[in-house]
Design a protein around this motif. Structure first.
Motif, PDB file in Angstrom:
ATOM      1  N   ASP A 218      42.730  64.682  57.511  1.00 45.44           N
ATOM      2  CA  ASP A 218      42.742  65.748  56.095  1.00 45.44           C
ATOM      3  C   ASP A 218      43.347  65.300  54.824  1.00 45.44           C
ATOM      4  O   ASP A 218      44.596  64.573  55.042  1.00 45.44           O
ATOM      5  N   PRO A 219      42.711  65.142  53.757  1.00 49.13           N
ATOM      6  CA  PRO A 219      43.399  64.705  52.395  1.00 49.13           C
ATOM      7  C   PRO A 219      44.650  65.653  52.242  1.00 49.13           C
ATOM      8  O   PRO A 219      44.631  66.862  52.263  1.00 49.13           O
ATOM      9  N   VAL A 220      45.511  64.654  51.823  1.00 50.30           N
ATOM     10  CA  VAL A 220      46.930  65.424  51.761  1.00 50.30           C
ATOM     11  C   VAL A 220      47.624  64.625  50.430  1.00 50.30           C
ATOM     12  O   VAL A 220      47.751  63.500  50.676  1.00 50.30           O
ATOM     13  N   PRO A 221      48.243  65.260  49.588  1.00 47.55           N
ATOM     14  CA  PRO A 221      49.315  64.557  48.672  1.00 47.55           C
ATOM     15  C   PRO A 221      50.483  63.912  49.664  1.00 47.55           C
ATOM     16  O   PRO A 221      50.971  64.535  50.490  1.00 47.55           O
TER      17      PRO A 221
ATOM     18  N   LYS B  71      49.484  49.020  48.545  1.00 43.94           N
ATOM     19  CA  LYS B  71      49.839  49.071  47.077  1.00 43.94           C
ATOM     20  C   LYS B  71      51.020  50.209  46.819  1.00 43.94           C
ATOM     21  O   LYS B  71      50.699  51.388  47.191  1.00 43.94           O
ATOM     22  N   VAL B  72      51.787  50.035  45.761  1.00 43.15           N
ATOM     23  CA  VAL B  72      52.830  50.888  45.374  1.00 43.15           C
ATOM     24  C   VAL B  72      52.031  52.121  44.747  1.00 43.15           C
ATOM     25  O   VAL B  72      51.010  52.072  43.886  1.00 43.15           O
ATOM     26  N   VAL B  73      52.341  53.358  45.123  1.00 43.92           N
ATOM     27  CA  VAL B  73      51.578  54.526  44.450  1.00 43.92           C
ATOM     28  C   VAL B  73      52.591  55.616  44.047  1.00 43.92           C
ATOM     29  O   VAL B  73      53.558  55.835  44.958  1.00 43.92           O
ATOM     30  N   PRO B  74      51.975  56.280  43.074  1.00 45.16           N
ATOM     31  CA  PRO B  74      53.132  57.830  42.880  1.00 45.16           C
ATOM     32  C   PRO B  74      52.778  58.506  44.161  1.00 45.16           C
ATOM     33  O   PRO B  74      51.832  58.578  44.730  1.00 45.16           O
ATOM     34  N   GLU B  75      53.843  59.581  44.402  1.00 41.23           N
ATOM     35  CA  GLU B  75      53.952  60.338  45.568  1.00 41.23           C
ATOM     36  C   GLU B  75      52.961  61.498  45.583  1.00 41.23           C
ATOM     37  O   GLU B  75      52.581  62.049  46.449  1.00 41.23           O
ATOM     38  N   ASP B  76      52.340  61.800  44.241  1.00 43.39           N
ATOM     39  CA  ASP B  76      51.199  62.790  44.266  1.00 43.39           C
ATOM     40  C   ASP B  76      49.911  62.284  44.614  1.00 43.39           C
ATOM     41  O   ASP B  76      48.813  63.022  44.521  1.00 43.39           O
ATOM     42  N   VAL B  77      49.783  61.106  44.887  1.00 39.63           N
ATOM     43  CA  VAL B  77      48.463  60.804  45.031  1.00 39.63           C
ATOM     44  C   VAL B  77      48.090  61.007  46.620  1.00 39.63           C
ATOM     45  O   VAL B  77      48.961  61.122  47.368  1.00 39.63           O
ATOM     46  N   ILE B  78      46.782  61.127  46.707  1.00 41.18           N
ATOM     47  CA  ILE B  78      46.222  61.842  47.968  1.00 41.18           C
ATOM     48  C   ILE B  78      45.782  60.767  49.078  1.00 41.18           C
ATOM     49  O   ILE B  78      45.583  59.670  48.812  1.00 41.18           O
ATOM     50  N   ALA B  79      46.318  60.917  50.267  1.00 37.64           N
ATOM     51  CA  ALA B  79      46.201  60.217  51.447  1.00 37.64           C
ATOM     52  C   ALA B  79      45.325  60.861  52.333  1.00 37.64           C
ATOM     53  O   ALA B  79      45.209  62.136  52.572  1.00 37.64           O
ATOM     54  N   SER B  80      44.136  60.181  53.210  1.00 38.23           N
ATOM     55  CA  SER B  80      43.607  60.854  53.915  1.00 38.23           C
ATOM     56  C   SER B  80      42.698  59.707  54.883  1.00 38.23           C
ATOM     57  O   SER B  80      43.159  58.439  54.680  1.00 38.23           O
ATOM     58  N   GLY B  81      42.109  60.091  55.836  1.00 37.70           N
ATOM     59  CA  GLY B  81      41.216  59.495  56.601  1.00 37.70           C
ATOM     60  C   GLY B  81      42.100  58.226  57.331  1.00 37.70           C
ATOM     61  O   GLY B  81      42.886  58.040  57.950  1.00 37.70           O
ATOM     62  N   ASP B  82      41.642  56.756  56.970  1.00 35.45           N
ATOM     63  CA  ASP B  82      42.161  55.638  57.503  1.00 35.45           C
ATOM     64  C   ASP B  82      43.354  55.033  56.903  1.00 35.45           C
ATOM     65  O   ASP B  82      43.808  53.979  56.947  1.00 35.45           O
ATOM     66  N   ASP B  83      43.840  55.795  55.765  1.00 34.08           N
ATOM     67  CA  ASP B  83      44.943  55.255  54.951  1.00 34.08           C
ATOM     68  C   ASP B  83      46.099  55.077  55.886  1.00 34.08           C
ATOM     69  O   ASP B  83      46.500  55.748  56.656  1.00 34.08           O
ATOM     70  N   GLN B  84      46.778  53.939  55.464  1.00 34.80           N
ATOM     71  CA  GLN B  84      48.082  53.563  55.882  1.00 34.80           C
ATOM     72  C   GLN B  84      49.028  53.967  54.835  1.00 34.80           C
ATOM     73  O   GLN B  84      49.168  53.103  53.840  1.00 34.80           O
ATOM     74  N   ILE B  85      50.137  54.521  55.241  1.00 32.86           N
ATOM     75  CA  ILE B  85      51.056  54.799  54.214  1.00 32.86           C
ATOM     76  C   ILE B  85      52.395  54.230  54.950  1.00 32.86           C
ATOM     77  O   ILE B  85      52.712  54.415  55.744  1.00 32.86           O
ATOM     78  N   ARG B  86      52.942  53.559  54.086  1.00 28.77           N
ATOM     79  CA  ARG B  86      54.215  53.049  54.344  1.00 28.77           C
ATOM     80  C   ARG B  86      55.484  53.318  53.354  1.00 28.77           C
ATOM     81  O   ARG B  86      55.385  53.583  52.156  1.00 28.77           O
ATOM     82  N   ILE B  87      56.348  53.886  54.121  1.00 24.98           N
ATOM     83  CA  ILE B  87      57.658  54.512  53.431  1.00 24.98           C
ATOM     84  C   ILE B  87      58.943  53.617  53.196  1.00 24.98           C
ATOM     85  O   ILE B  87      59.186  53.269  54.340  1.00 24.98           O
ATOM     86  N   ILE B  88      59.370  52.908  52.163  1.00 25.64           N
ATOM     87  CA  ILE B  88      60.505  52.174  51.937  1.00 25.64           C
ATOM     88  C   ILE B  88      61.671  52.949  51.430  1.00 25.64           C
ATOM     89  O   ILE B  88      61.514  53.475  50.250  1.00 25.64           O
ATOM     90  N   ARG B  89      62.744  52.996  52.052  1.00 26.24           N
ATOM     91  CA  ARG B  89      63.696  53.637  51.485  1.00 26.24           C
ATOM     92  C   ARG B  89      64.408  52.714  50.488  1.00 26.24           C
ATOM     93  O   ARG B  89      64.384  51.579  50.800  1.00 26.24           O
ATOM     94  N   ILE B  90      64.933  53.390  49.272  1.00 25.96           N
ATOM     95  CA  ILE B  90      65.486  52.151  48.216  1.00 25.96           C
ATOM     96  C   ILE B  90      66.872  52.204  48.056  1.00 25.96           C
ATOM     97  O   ILE B  90      67.539  51.465  47.547  1.00 25.96           O
ATOM     98  N   ALA B  91      67.792  53.392  48.653  1.00 29.64           N
ATOM     99  CA  ALA B  91      68.966  53.428  48.464  1.00 29.64           C
ATOM    100  C   ALA B  91      69.824  52.472  49.465  1.00 29.64           C
ATOM    101  O   ALA B  91      69.871  52.712  50.685  1.00 29.64           O
TER     102      ALA B  91
END
Lengths: 307, 64
Positions: B16-19, B41-61
């Motif tokens: 399901d689509p979710v920010p 691709k780097v995106v702002p966090e309020d972009v919606i992800a859904s379906g087959d999207d792959q989200i990668r979270i990289i810690r910066i600190a």
């Protein structure tokens, strides 16, 4: 109306949004925006003067890499200004080798002179050995910070630098303000190392001081210069680590907290009396470097750790 | 969709689509402490992800 995933200026895909969420930047607009802000910060605070030879403290990590990239771009705009990168090799197993490789790679790529100085060369032992002698990792960041500052100053003196540029970002600066308050260290809170006062010290400038940590990393991504590097094994034990988490949560719930801390520091500095004079400066009784007491902080630390 | 966490572990979520910001919130991660990649691709966090999207979270600190 601007779509959430589009740049506010060109409708290309956005990579980051502003804190107030009104603006978003694509890769090219973000790069220009951040470079402009660094240029403006340098100009407003007169951080660079004609004829300067800037020693850029390059750990090979994200902040110093971004700093070197931006300064290299800005150099042609300044009269007779040159830069040399300086890397301090503290000797931290499974951490420093990778970042040094990264530093060597970026300086080669940019065609920047690079000077590497190591703890064993200067202090007779690497940081891991010194930490073992201290008996605990709790003082690691204090020991490293003091010795690294001394190493950097020594390397800058050796190359004849007139300024030392470090990659401290807005988050680092806000964290330092809070740390100094919590430690009750008013001297450090009001100290402005960019002035070079007393005039016998090399001024230290922080061109990225108005750029957030997140913007720094996003900049490296858009400049295709981001590499995932290991975390310093001693970082978790530092007070800064706790302050970073706390300040991160505060900034999220109360946007503008970081800038407010820096404004407080600036206001306190204004009330803090005249800048330090060179009258109290003397030579360290052990190593001969300039300092504010009989024995410099680095020599005090080394003596406390024994032979 | 697949979410790759900073420590490289992979979490699978519904389609399901979710920010992305909501995903971070669910994981207890502050948006300011990470960079998010959606399908590389780097995106702002309020972009919606859904379906087959792959989200990668990289810690910066990082320390050091």
């Amino acid at each position: 109306m601007v779509e959430a995933d589009r740049c506010s200026f060109c409708q290309e895909p956005a990579v980051i949004r502003g804190r107030e969420q009104a603006e978003r930047w694509c890769a090219s607009h973000l790069a220009v925006h951040l470079e402009d802000r660094v240029r403006e910060h340098i100009r407003e605070n007169s951080l660079v003067s004609p004829g300067d030879h800037i020693a850029v403290a390059l750990s090979g990590g994200k902040d110093s890499t971004a700093l070197l990239l931006i300064l290299t771009l800005l150099i042609p705009e300044w009269k007779e200004v040159s830069i040399t990168a300086i890397t301090v090799d503290e000797g931290i197993a499974e951490y420093r080798d990778e970042t040094i490789e990264s530093a060597v790679s970026i300086t080669r790529h940019l065609g920047i002179r690079h000077h590497i100085i190591s703890f064993p060369d200067l202090f007779g032992a690497d940081l891991d050995t010194l930490i073992r002698r201290s008996g605990s990792g709790e003082r690691a960041c204090t020991i490293c910070g003091v010795l690294r500052r001394k190493a950097l100053a020594e390397a800058a003196r050796m190359i004849g630098a007139t300024k030392i540029a470090t990659g401290h970002n807005l988050d680092d600066e806000a964290q330092s303000v809070l740390m100094n308050v919590l430690r009750g260290d008013l001297v450090r809170l009001v100290q402005d190392s960019s002035s070079g006062e007393p005039d016998c010290f090399i001024p230290r400038i922080k061109p990225l001081a108005r750029i957030t940590e997140k913007e720094v990393v996003a900049y490296l991504f858009v400049r295709d210069s981001y590499s995932e590097l290991p975390e310093c094994p001693y970082a978790g034990s530092a007070l800064r680590s706790e302050i970073r988490s706390m300040l991160g949560r505060l900034e999220y719930r109360h946007p503008g907290t970081r800038e407010a801390l820096l404004r407080s520091q600036a206001a306190i500095r204004k009330q803090g009396g005249p800048p330090a004079s060179s009258e109290g400066v003397r030579r360290c009784g052990r190593c001969g470097t300039l300092c504010n007491s009989e024995i410099c902080q680095a020599c005090r630390i080394l003596e406390s750790l024994g032979p | 969709m697949q979410v790759i966490l900073p420590d490289k572990t992979v979490v699978t979520r519904g389609d399901d689509p979710v920010p992305i910001e909501s995903i971070l919130h669910d994981l207890g991660i502050l948006p300011a402490s990470v960079i998010v990649l959606k399908n590389g691709k780097v995106v702002p966090e309020d972009v919606i992800a859904s379906g087959d999207d792959q989200i990668r979270i990289i810690r910066i600190a990082h320390g050091g």
